[in-house]
Design an enzyme around this catalytic site. Structure first.
Site, PDB file in Angstrom:
ATOM      1  N   MET A  42       0.602  -1.032  -0.060  1.00 10.32           N
ATOM      2  CA  MET A  42       0.063   0.121   0.017  1.00 10.32           C
ATOM      3  C   MET A  42       0.834   1.141  -0.086  1.00 10.32           C
ATOM      4  SD  MET A  42      -3.466  -1.053   2.192  1.00 10.32           S
ATOM      5  CE  MET A  42      -2.997  -0.792   3.576  1.00 10.32           C
ATOM      6  N   ALA A  44       4.095   4.068   0.789  1.00  7.54           N
ATOM      7  CA  ALA A  44       4.804   4.430   1.937  1.00  7.54           C
ATOM      8  C   ALA A  44       5.888   3.616   2.422  1.00  7.54           C
ATOM      9  CB  ALA A  44       3.806   4.652   3.364  1.00  7.54           C
ATOM     10  N   LEU A  45       6.699   3.110   1.496  1.00  4.92           N
ATOM     11  CA  LEU A  45       7.634   2.080   1.510  1.00  4.92           C
ATOM     12  C   LEU A  45       8.539   2.394   2.833  1.00  4.92           C
ATOM     13  CD1 LEU A  45       8.057   1.125  -2.185  1.00  4.92           C
ATOM     14  CD2 LEU A  45       6.376   0.170  -0.515  1.00  4.92           C
ATOM     15  N   HIS A  46       8.930   1.487   3.572  1.00  5.83           N
ATOM     16  CA  HIS A  46       9.986   1.626   4.566  1.00  5.83           C
ATOM     17  C   HIS A  46      10.840   0.284   4.372  1.00  5.83           C
ATOM     18  CE1 HIS A  46       7.583  -1.485   6.715  1.00  5.83           C
ATOM     19  NE2 HIS A  46       6.411  -0.511   6.974  1.00  5.83           N
ATOM     20  N   HIS A  49       9.246  -3.071   3.767  1.00  2.20           N
ATOM     21  CA  HIS A  49       8.900  -3.365   2.395  1.00  2.20           C
ATOM     22  C   HIS A  49      10.151  -3.578   1.454  1.00  2.20           C
ATOM     23  CE1 HIS A  49       5.366  -0.660   3.675  1.00  2.20           C
ATOM     24  NE2 HIS A  49       4.800  -1.600   3.361  1.00  2.20           N
ATOM     25  N   GLY A 159       4.924  -9.967   3.847  1.00  2.00           N
ATOM     26  CA  GLY A 159       5.582 -10.027   5.077  1.00  2.00           C
ATOM     27  C   GLY A 159       5.049 -10.794   6.242  1.00  2.00           C
ATOM     28  N   ASP A 162       2.750  -9.474   8.989  1.00  3.87           N
ATOM     29  CA  ASP A 162       1.010  -9.657   8.947  1.00  3.87           C
ATOM     30  C   ASP A 162       0.859 -10.942   8.766  1.00  3.87           C
ATOM     31  OD1 ASP A 162      -0.032  -6.599   8.888  1.00  3.87           O
ATOM     32  OD2 ASP A 162       1.401  -6.594   7.070  1.00  3.87           O
ATOM     33  N   SER A 198       4.267   1.083   8.514  1.00  7.72           N
ATOM     34  CA  SER A 198       4.067   2.535   8.114  1.00  7.72           C
ATOM     35  C   SER A 198       3.174   3.085   9.186  1.00  7.72           C
ATOM     36  CB  SER A 198       2.950   2.207   6.934  1.00  7.72           C
ATOM     37  OG  SER A 198       3.520   1.358   6.047  1.00  7.72           O
TER      38      SER A 198
HETATM   39  O1  PAF Z   1      -0.062  -5.827   3.701  1.00 13.83           O
HETATM   40  C1  PAF Z   1      -0.589  -4.807   2.893  1.00 13.83           C
HETATM   41  O2  PAF Z   1       0.160  -3.834   2.822  1.00 13.83           O
HETATM   42  C2  PAF Z   1      -1.803  -4.958   2.400  1.00 13.83           C
HETATM   43  O3  PAF Z   1      -2.785  -5.602   3.118  1.00 13.83           O
HETATM   44  C3  PAF Z   1      -1.887  -5.800   0.999  1.00 13.83           C
HETATM   45  C4  PAF Z   1      -1.450  -7.079   1.144  1.00 13.83           C
HETATM   46  C5  PAF Z   1      -1.082  -4.744   0.046  1.00 13.83           C
HETATM   47  C6  PAF Z   1      -3.038  -5.596   0.201  1.00 13.83           C
HETATM   48  O4  PAF Z   1      -3.820  -4.446   0.175  1.00 13.83           O
END
Ligand code: PAF
Length: 292
Positions: A42, A44-46, A49, A159, A162, A198
């Protein structure tokens, strides 16, 4: 470079916004015999990611990263409107890492007018996060199934931060015969143990000092059940009290579960996972750890 007006080069990486352009680019790579890995994000890469992208690079010749803040996985009182967005910064980071393609669709591309279908994973998606964020995993499963069917990657990387999401996506792919291998990548942590997220950006300085107690408590819960043979339910309740003592304002859950099914952990004959979600101020943090 395609003549698609939706396609452009941002900071050197090709960004596509339509499924049509995405498929045209991926078709070329597939014809060259390249393996493709997708990293759904989604934005806002850190560093967390970026570690997923590096993991993907080690598994496939071509890496596509999707950037889409998915409205269907946010509840009405959640942070969709204010979720951090920095596409130019994200594109520069991906370029520096050598990712090949950024797919950044608009909401109307992913959910065109008239779209009705939702994908849900009952039971696995209804407990823990699913119980506290109703509809969350239906939003995730819906958007991830769309992304996987749009790109048809050989591999997709998620990741372990989650953890329940990873299991839900795996279950969905198995159940729907989506032919993508789902890879979990280890959680990246700050030196004090706080898992990168994020949402850490929302923490005040005081809250930031409290936040690492989430990881410390999970470790203590895992050690308690594994090394000391503590009862998993009692140990989880101890963990909840410990988080409140450390300064968290509320605890949604601390739970010791089977690492594959998320059923209550039956003991060391099965791999276990301790999972938690807790709130400080306006920030909700989640984390998990192997019972090992
Ligand atoms: O983990 C995330 O950033 C989101 O849940 C994903 C997998 C990109 C789905 O929108």
């Amino acid at each position: 470079m395609s003549s698609e007006t939706t396609e452009m080069r941002a900071a050197g990486i090709t960004t596509v916004r339509s499924v049509h352009s995405l498929r045209a680019q991926l078709r070329r790579w597939r014809q060259d015999g390249d393996m493709l890995a997708l990293v759904p994000t989604m934005g806002a890469l850190h560093e967390g990611h970026l570690a997923l992208v590096r993991h993907a690079r080690g598994l496939a010749e071509r890496v596509c990263v999707s950037l889409f803040v998915n409205p269907t996985q946010f509840g009405p009182n959640e942070d969709f409107a204010v979720y951090p967005r920095d596409e130019a910064g994200d594109a520069a980071k991906l370029e520096a890492l050598g990712a090949d393609l950024l797919f950044a669709p608009a909401v109307e591309e992913m959910y065109p007018p008239g779209a009705l279908t939702r994908v849900s994973v009952p039971s696995l998606g209804d407990m823990l996060e699913g119980e506290h964020r109703p509809g969350f995993f239906t939003g995730v499963a819906t958007v991830v199934s769309k992304l996987l069917l749009q790109a048809l990657p050989d591999i997709a990387v998620f990741g372990e931060k989650d953890y329940q999401q990873l299991l839900v996506v795996r279950r969905m792919c198995t159940d729907l015969w989506i032919p993508t291998r789902i890879e979990g990548a280890p959680t990246i942590r700050e030196p004090d143990g706080l898992a990168l997220s994020s949402r850490n950006a929302y923490l005040t300085a005081d809250e930031r000092r409290i936040a690492p107690s989430l990881h410390r408590t999970l470790r203590a819960v895992a050690e308690g059940v594994l090394v000391d043979g503590a009862d998993p339910i009692e140990r989880a309740a101890w963990g909840e009290a410990e988080l409140l003592r450390a300064g968290f304002d509320a605890v949604d859950y601390v739970a010791v579960r089977d690492a594959e099914t998320l059923a209550p952990w039956p003991g060391p004959s099965r791999p276990g996972r301790v999972l938690a979600a807790a709130r400080i101020g306006r920030t909700r943090l989640i984390d998990n750890l192997a019972v090992a």
